[in-house]
Design an enzyme around this catalytic site. Sequence first.
Site, PDB file in Angstrom:
ATOM      1  N   ASP A   1       0.856  -1.182   0.003  1.00  0.00           N
ATOM      2  CA  ASP A   1      -0.139   0.030   0.041  1.00  0.00           C
ATOM      3  C   ASP A   1       0.611   1.224  -0.101  1.00  0.00           C
ATOM      4  O   ASP A   1       2.232   1.401   0.680  1.00  0.00           O
ATOM      5  CB  ASP A   1      -0.853   0.030   1.282  1.00  0.00           C
TER       6      ASP A   1
ATOM      7  N   GLY B   1      -0.029   5.522  -4.270  1.00  0.00           N
ATOM      8  CA  GLY B   1      -0.703   6.948  -4.879  1.00  0.00           C
ATOM      9  C   GLY B   1       0.061   7.993  -3.696  1.00  0.00           C
ATOM     10  O   GLY B   1       0.387   8.989  -4.444  1.00  0.00           O
TER      11      GLY B   1
ATOM     12  N   TRP C   1       2.975   7.922  -2.394  1.00  0.00           N
ATOM     13  CA  TRP C   1       4.252   8.092  -2.957  1.00  0.00           C
ATOM     14  C   TRP C   1       4.307   9.006  -4.433  1.00  0.00           C
ATOM     15  O   TRP C   1       5.014   9.999  -4.045  1.00  0.00           O
ATOM     16  CB  TRP C   1       4.913   6.826  -3.353  1.00  0.00           C
TER      17      TRP C   1
ATOM     18  N   ARG D   1      -0.552   9.368 -10.407  1.00  0.00           N
ATOM     19  CA  ARG D   1      -0.541   7.966  -9.566  1.00  0.00           C
ATOM     20  C   ARG D   1      -0.131   6.872 -10.228  1.00  0.00           C
ATOM     21  O   ARG D   1       0.633   6.022  -9.675  1.00  0.00           O
ATOM     22  CB  ARG D   1      -2.148   7.696  -9.148  1.00  0.00           C
TER      23      ARG D   1
ATOM     24  N   HIS E   1       2.186   3.491  -9.078  1.00  0.00           N
ATOM     25  CA  HIS E   1       2.038   2.073  -9.352  1.00  0.00           C
ATOM     26  C   HIS E   1       3.209   1.499 -10.170  1.00  0.00           C
ATOM     27  O   HIS E   1       3.813   0.371 -10.094  1.00  0.00           O
ATOM     28  CB  HIS E   1       0.663   1.831  -9.909  1.00  0.00           C
TER      29      HIS E   1
ATOM     30  N   SER F   1      -7.732  -5.412  -5.370  1.00  0.00           N
ATOM     31  CA  SER F   1      -8.707  -6.186  -4.254  1.00  0.00           C
ATOM     32  C   SER F   1     -10.150  -5.794  -5.031  1.00  0.00           C
ATOM     33  O   SER F   1     -10.119  -5.062  -6.008  1.00  0.00           O
ATOM     34  CB  SER F   1      -8.926  -5.285  -2.993  1.00  0.00           C
TER      35      SER F   1
ATOM     36  N   TRP G   1     -12.251  -1.900  -7.684  1.00  0.00           N
ATOM     37  CA  TRP G   1     -13.066  -1.690  -8.807  1.00  0.00           C
ATOM     38  C   TRP G   1     -13.691  -0.279  -8.564  1.00  0.00           C
ATOM     39  O   TRP G   1     -14.113   0.220  -9.706  1.00  0.00           O
ATOM     40  CB  TRP G   1     -13.856  -2.742  -9.082  1.00  0.00           C
TER      41      TRP G   1
ATOM     42  N   LEU H   1      10.219 -20.845  -4.563  1.00  0.00           N
ATOM     43  CA  LEU H   1       9.193 -19.847  -3.983  1.00  0.00           C
ATOM     44  C   LEU H   1       7.793 -19.969  -4.345  1.00  0.00           C
ATOM     45  O   LEU H   1       7.760 -20.169  -5.820  1.00  0.00           O
ATOM     46  CB  LEU H   1       9.834 -18.582  -4.113  1.00  0.00           C
TER      47      LEU H   1
ATOM     48  N   ARG I   1       1.940  -4.662   6.230  1.00  0.00           N
ATOM     49  CA  ARG I   1       1.390  -3.955   5.609  1.00  0.00           C
ATOM     50  C   ARG I   1       2.358  -2.695   5.492  1.00  0.00           C
ATOM     51  O   ARG I   1       2.656  -2.000   6.471  1.00  0.00           O
ATOM     52  CB  ARG I   1      -0.017  -3.379   5.986  1.00  0.00           C
TER      53      ARG I   1
ATOM     54  N   ARG J   1      -4.778  -2.096   8.847  1.00  0.00           N
ATOM     55  CA  ARG J   1      -6.015  -2.505   8.425  1.00  0.00           C
ATOM     56  C   ARG J   1      -5.819  -3.728   7.622  1.00  0.00           C
ATOM     57  O   ARG J   1      -4.842  -3.724   7.088  1.00  0.00           O
ATOM     58  CB  ARG J   1      -7.287  -1.828   8.039  1.00  0.00           C
TER      59      ARG J   1
ATOM     60  N   SER K   1      -8.121  -4.944   5.305  1.00  0.00           N
ATOM     61  CA  SER K   1      -8.756  -4.371   3.888  1.00  0.00           C
ATOM     62  C   SER K   1      -9.228  -5.585   3.076  1.00  0.00           C
ATOM     63  O   SER K   1      -9.028  -5.718   1.944  1.00  0.00           O
ATOM     64  CB  SER K   1      -7.902  -3.495   3.024  1.00  0.00           C
TER      65      SER K   1
HETATM   66  C1  IPE Z   1      -5.461  -2.579   0.028  1.00  0.00           C
HETATM   67  O1  IPE Z   1      -5.090  -1.284  -0.241  1.00  0.00           O
HETATM   68  C2  IPE Z   1      -5.529  -3.465  -1.392  1.00  0.00           C
HETATM   69  C3  IPE Z   1      -4.231  -3.649  -2.142  1.00  0.00           C
HETATM   70  C4  IPE Z   1      -3.212  -3.374  -1.678  1.00  0.00           C
HETATM   71  C5  IPE Z   1      -4.272  -4.309  -3.357  1.00  0.00           C
HETATM   72  P1  IPE Z   1      -6.238  -0.062  -0.293  1.00  0.00           P
HETATM   73  O2  IPE Z   1      -5.453   0.951  -0.802  1.00  0.00           O
HETATM   74  O3  IPE Z   1      -7.223  -0.605  -1.577  1.00  0.00           O
HETATM   75  O4  IPE Z   1      -7.174  -0.442   0.873  1.00  0.00           O
HETATM   76  P2  IPE Z   1      -7.848   0.631   1.758  1.00  0.00           P
HETATM   77  O5  IPE Z   1      -8.854   1.500   0.918  1.00  0.00           O
HETATM   78  O6  IPE Z   1      -6.898   1.805   2.271  1.00  0.00           O
HETATM   79  O7  IPE Z   1      -8.534   0.028   2.797  1.00  0.00           O
HETATM   80  C1  IPE Z   2      -1.621   0.398  -3.364  1.00  0.00           C
HETATM   81  O1  IPE Z   2      -1.405   1.534  -3.384  1.00  0.00           O
HETATM   82  C2  IPE Z   2      -1.978  -0.155  -4.650  1.00  0.00           C
HETATM   83  C3  IPE Z   2      -3.353  -0.718  -4.783  1.00  0.00           C
HETATM   84  C4  IPE Z   2      -4.077  -0.505  -3.851  1.00  0.00           C
HETATM   85  C5  IPE Z   2      -3.507  -1.341  -5.968  1.00  0.00           C
HETATM   86  P1  IPE Z   2      -2.600   2.859  -3.417  1.00  0.00           P
HETATM   87  O2  IPE Z   2      -3.091   3.076  -4.587  1.00  0.00           O
HETATM   88  O3  IPE Z   2      -3.598   2.276  -2.448  1.00  0.00           O
HETATM   89  O4  IPE Z   2      -1.813   4.054  -2.880  1.00  0.00           O
HETATM   90  P2  IPE Z   2      -2.585   4.929  -1.504  1.00  0.00           P
HETATM   91  O5  IPE Z   2      -3.021   4.045  -0.425  1.00  0.00           O
HETATM   92  O6  IPE Z   2      -3.777   5.729  -2.294  1.00  0.00           O
HETATM   93  O7  IPE Z   2      -1.486   5.846  -1.164  1.00  0.00           O
HETATM   94 MG    MG Z   3      -3.945   2.393  -0.590  1.00  0.00          MG
END
Ligand code: IPE
Ligand code: IPE
Ligand code: MG
Length: 257
Positions: free
Chosen positions: A26, A29, A31, A39, A43, A71, A75, A137, A194, A200, A202
């Site tokens: 996580d 975004g 970063w 964003r 990624h 997740s 979507w 692995l 995490r 959390r 999630s």
């Molecule tokens: C959890 O991160 C899902 C993944 C890392 C793929 P999210 O950024 O989607 O989770 P929330 O929304 O902060 O709970």
């Molecule tokens: C994790 O980074 C990637 C996915 C959930 C797919 P995020 O995109 O959730 O990044 P933040 O949480 O917005 O910083």
């Molecule tokens: Mg996130």
Amino acid sequence: MNDMPAVPAIRRSATLEGLGVGIIMDGNGRWAQARGLPRLEGHRRGMEALRRCVRSAPGLGVRYLTLYSFSVENWTRPLDEVNDLMGLLKLYLRRDLHELNQNGVRVKIIGERTGLPRGIAELLDEAEATTRGNDKLDLVLAFNYGGRQEITRAMRRLAHQVAAGTLAPEAINLEQIDAALDTAGIPDPELIIRTSGEQRLSNFLLWQAAYAEFVFLPVLWPDFDETTFAAALAEFRGRSRRFGGRDEGASPIKAAR
Ligand code: IPE
Ligand code: IPE
Ligand code: MG
């Protein structure tokens, strides 16, 4: 005194053969945002962190690595971000499948396979088929994954067997449920990491995380590297795990090291 309820066994632990680790990757975004970048760039850099993580895992004693990459709730993000994430998964598998195979990595994808964009499901099947015989692995990619949805699918599978008369309701036990989950055959994660400071799950590995240790790191996923990984594992190895029993030096983790 024989009417005590049977103590449910903790699911098979991977400790003796190598560690099982789950990672909620996580912070991509944030970063990017901190650098004034789109964003997508976060990624992309997140994908580089994923590669580093997979490459360093065996050397750090990790045998099963489960990475949360998309997740079911993701979507709900804007369509262009969803498309970017799908595109990056494709890119990763296309570009790295050969290397993964050379390095003895067995790829398994957990999550809902139906309803994925054209080309993705085929690629996931190909990655699994190509690497099926590897044993250095196990790389489990949680893609289009939700823990509650996985449990729901498992319940449905068992219900079908009951309806078909091949499974008695009384025969349903922990092992049957394990076997009906997407993670069948993969030991429970002993450690869940995490990044990004959020604390959390999630909807990640809800059933399998029953006795996992948690390490929450402030680092954003694109900055995750082998040093960060090693530090998280060191913290885990210093923990005392009791599994509901008493701490009398019998921790399976400590005993295995
Ligand atoms: C959890 O991160 C899902 C993944 C890392 C793929 P999210 O950024 O989607 O989770 P929330 O929304 O902060 O709970
Ligand atoms: C994790 O980074 C990637 C996915 C959930 C797919 P995020 O995109 O959730 O990044 P933040 O949480 O917005 O910083
Ligand atoms: Mg996130």
